[in-house]
Design a protein around this motif. Structure first.
Motif, PDB file in Angstrom:
ATOM      1  N   LEU A 181      37.255  34.187   7.699  1.00  0.00           N
ATOM      2  CA  LEU A 181      38.283  33.401   8.396  1.00  0.00           C
ATOM      3  C   LEU A 181      38.918  32.443   7.597  1.00  0.00           C
ATOM      4  N   LEU A 182      40.344  32.411   7.162  1.00  0.00           N
ATOM      5  CA  LEU A 182      40.842  31.383   6.404  1.00  0.00           C
ATOM      6  C   LEU A 182      41.900  30.845   7.200  1.00  0.00           C
ATOM      7  N   MET A 183      41.908  29.431   6.838  1.00  0.00           N
ATOM      8  CA  MET A 183      43.049  28.393   7.569  1.00  0.00           C
ATOM      9  C   MET A 183      43.432  27.572   6.687  1.00  0.00           C
ATOM     10  N   ALA A 185      31.751  35.289   7.467  1.00  0.00           N
ATOM     11  CA  ALA A 185      30.925  35.792   8.844  1.00  0.00           C
ATOM     12  C   ALA A 185      31.120  37.041   9.041  1.00  0.00           C
ATOM     13  N   PRO A 186      30.050  37.831   9.691  1.00  0.00           N
ATOM     14  CA  PRO A 186      30.405  39.091  10.223  1.00  0.00           C
ATOM     15  C   PRO A 186      31.945  39.386  10.784  1.00  0.00           C
ATOM     16  N   ALA A 187      32.457  40.644  10.629  1.00  0.00           N
ATOM     17  CA  ALA A 187      33.827  40.692  11.175  1.00  0.00           C
ATOM     18  C   ALA A 187      33.712  40.754  12.536  1.00  0.00           C
ATOM     19  N   GLY A 188      32.763  40.988  13.342  1.00  0.00           N
ATOM     20  CA  GLY A 188      32.603  40.917  14.642  1.00  0.00           C
ATOM     21  C   GLY A 188      32.473  39.427  15.304  1.00  0.00           C
ATOM     22  N   GLN A 189      32.142  38.471  14.306  1.00  0.00           N
ATOM     23  CA  GLN A 189      31.906  37.160  14.917  1.00  0.00           C
ATOM     24  C   GLN A 189      33.280  36.344  14.513  1.00  0.00           C
ATOM     25  N   ALA A 226      37.083  30.008  17.558  1.00  0.00           N
ATOM     26  CA  ALA A 226      37.156  29.305  18.642  1.00  0.00           C
ATOM     27  C   ALA A 226      35.954  28.049  18.583  1.00  0.00           C
ATOM     28  N   ALA A 227      34.918  28.295  17.628  1.00  0.00           N
ATOM     29  CA  ALA A 227      34.023  26.972  17.445  1.00  0.00           C
ATOM     30  C   ALA A 227      34.608  25.889  16.306  1.00  0.00           C
TER      31      ALA A 227
END
Length: 415
Positions: free
Chosen positions: A247-249, A313-317, A323-324
């Motif tokens: 996840l990149l932001m 993180a695992p793709a499914g997470q 959200a966190a």
């Protein structure tokens, strides 16, 4: 208070042609760094020149009319020194580190190499293959592909969204003559400066006044690059050989000229995402155990800085991770930044600067970059700005800019 540290005094000089230089005396240093800076980064390129700035850096080290390929490196090594260079979005710089008594000869060698590149056709073709292979290797690295994809998504119409290495098709169309024209246009007195840091030899001012720096043609200073405007965008990118999801932001932050804002940006990114005690690392790794790694960095640039968050993180997470991140940010907005956490971030930022002030190479880099872009403050000036950032000020000024809803978001998943 993070504490005060005396940094080397800076003496700034300007030559008759408009080129400037700065000296930072560090009498206890055993070596001296000469660092030549030029406003000739990738933002200077036209569409037909994409990759020219970095390619030119390669070609500079192929020699000058008086320095055949390899002669510069051998000469600097014989002086007991070392050399390096780097091309960025905004600028390029070349430095040598030598014993102080070798400064006059090292300066002669450095300026001859940088200001009079041969650009021989055979070397040009050979080095172009090296650059193309560098691009291929970069594209083959999953992590590098992901970061470049984020920058392109975040800055689609800005040079910061383009790879510094360039476009293979454009590079294949380049000629030595076109590179020579780029060099002649950019390497002018108004675009260049020299920084000298470490043990300063006697007669340094006279040495520089009689050097090739004083012979640079007048002029330079192209119009400033437009400020970046990162807009909320989202994308998902399947990446072969990526070991886990990402996840990149990305968020827009104050530009390099806003030193106070940059200090604030350093503080808030350290508070949120640097070290195990930071908000996001503690939440995502320690509490929820969702993430393998968490990195939040401030990338300071002249046309606007970027805060870049990368969570592995695992793709499914990735849904849960995003959200966190949003929940953690909202908690900071609701209750404000913890004063103890801010004090910890302040120590980290201050200590990072103190470490940088200990070596001639990093001092020359800071002094040269500051002079090139018109920042004349003492090198330790950021230390005096840290205490001005209170929890309330961070919450009202910079934390809103890190709203996850305002971010450019890229999800990279294993293909």
């Amino acid at each position: 208070m993070p504490g005060q540290q005396h940094s080397p005094d800076l003496e700034v000089h300007q030559l008759g042609n408009g080129a400037s230089w700065v000296a930072a005396s560090m009498p206890e240093a055993p070596l001296t760094c000469l660092d030549f800076w030029c406003r000739a980064g990738s933002v200077s390129e036209t569409p037909a020149q994409r990759g020219m700035a970095h390619f030119l850096e390669h070609m500079v080290f192929k020699g000058s009319p008086d320095l055949p390929a390899g002669a510069f490196d051998r000469a600097i090594e014989q002086l007991g020194g070392s050399s390096n260079a780097a091309t960025g979005y905004d600028d390029v710089h070349y430095h040598v580190l030598v014993p102080p008594e070798q400064v006059p000869r090292a300066l002669e060698l450095l300026l001859d190499l940088v200001l009079h590149p041969s650009l021989e056709a055979e070397d040009f073709s050979m080095e172009r293959r090296v650059v193309l292979e560098e691009i291929a290797q970069s594209n083959d690295q999953p992590e590098e592909r992901v970061i470049q994809s984020l920058l392109t998504l975040c800055c689609p119409d800005h040079p910061y969204g383009r790879p510094i290495l360039g476009d293979p098709e454009v590079l294949l169309a380049m000629t030595p003559e076109a590179m020579g024209a780029f060099h002649a246009d950019r390497y002018r007195a108004g675009n260049c400066c020299l920084a000298v840091a470490g043990s300063l030899p006697a007669g340094l001012a006279g040495t520089i006044a009689g050097s090739a720096l004083a012979d640079l043609p007048c002029g330079g200073a192209a119009p400033p690059t437009a400020s970046i405007r990162s807009l909320p965008r989202r994308s998902t990118l399947p990446v072969p050989r990526l070991e886990s999801g990402r996840l990149l932001m990305a968020w827009h932050q104050p530009a390099a000229a806003d030193l106070d804002g940059v200090v604030g940006g350093d503080l808030i990114t350290s508070l949120l995402g640097e070290g195990r005690g930071s908000v996001l690392v503690h939440r995502l790794r320690e509490e929820l155990r969702l993430a393998e790694s968490v990195d939040l960095d401030l990338n300071v640039m002249e046309a606007g800085s970027l805060a870049l968050l990368e969570v592995a993180a695992p793709a499914g997470q990735l849904d849960a991770v995003e959200a966190a991140v949003g929940e953690a940010w909202q908690e900071q907005m609701d209750r404000g930044c913890d004063s103890g956490a801010l004090a910890r971030a302040g120590r980290m930022v201050a200590n990072g600067l103190r470490f940088a002030l200990e070596t001639p190479t990093s001092v020359a880099a800071m002094a040269g970059s500051g002079l090139l872009w018109g920042r004349r403050q003492a090198l330790d000036h950021p230390l005096s700005l840290i205490d001005g950032w209170t929890p309330d000020r961070l919450r009202s000024t910079l934390l809103p800019a890190l709203d996850p809803a305002a971010a450019t978001v890229l999800r990279a998943v294993p293909a």
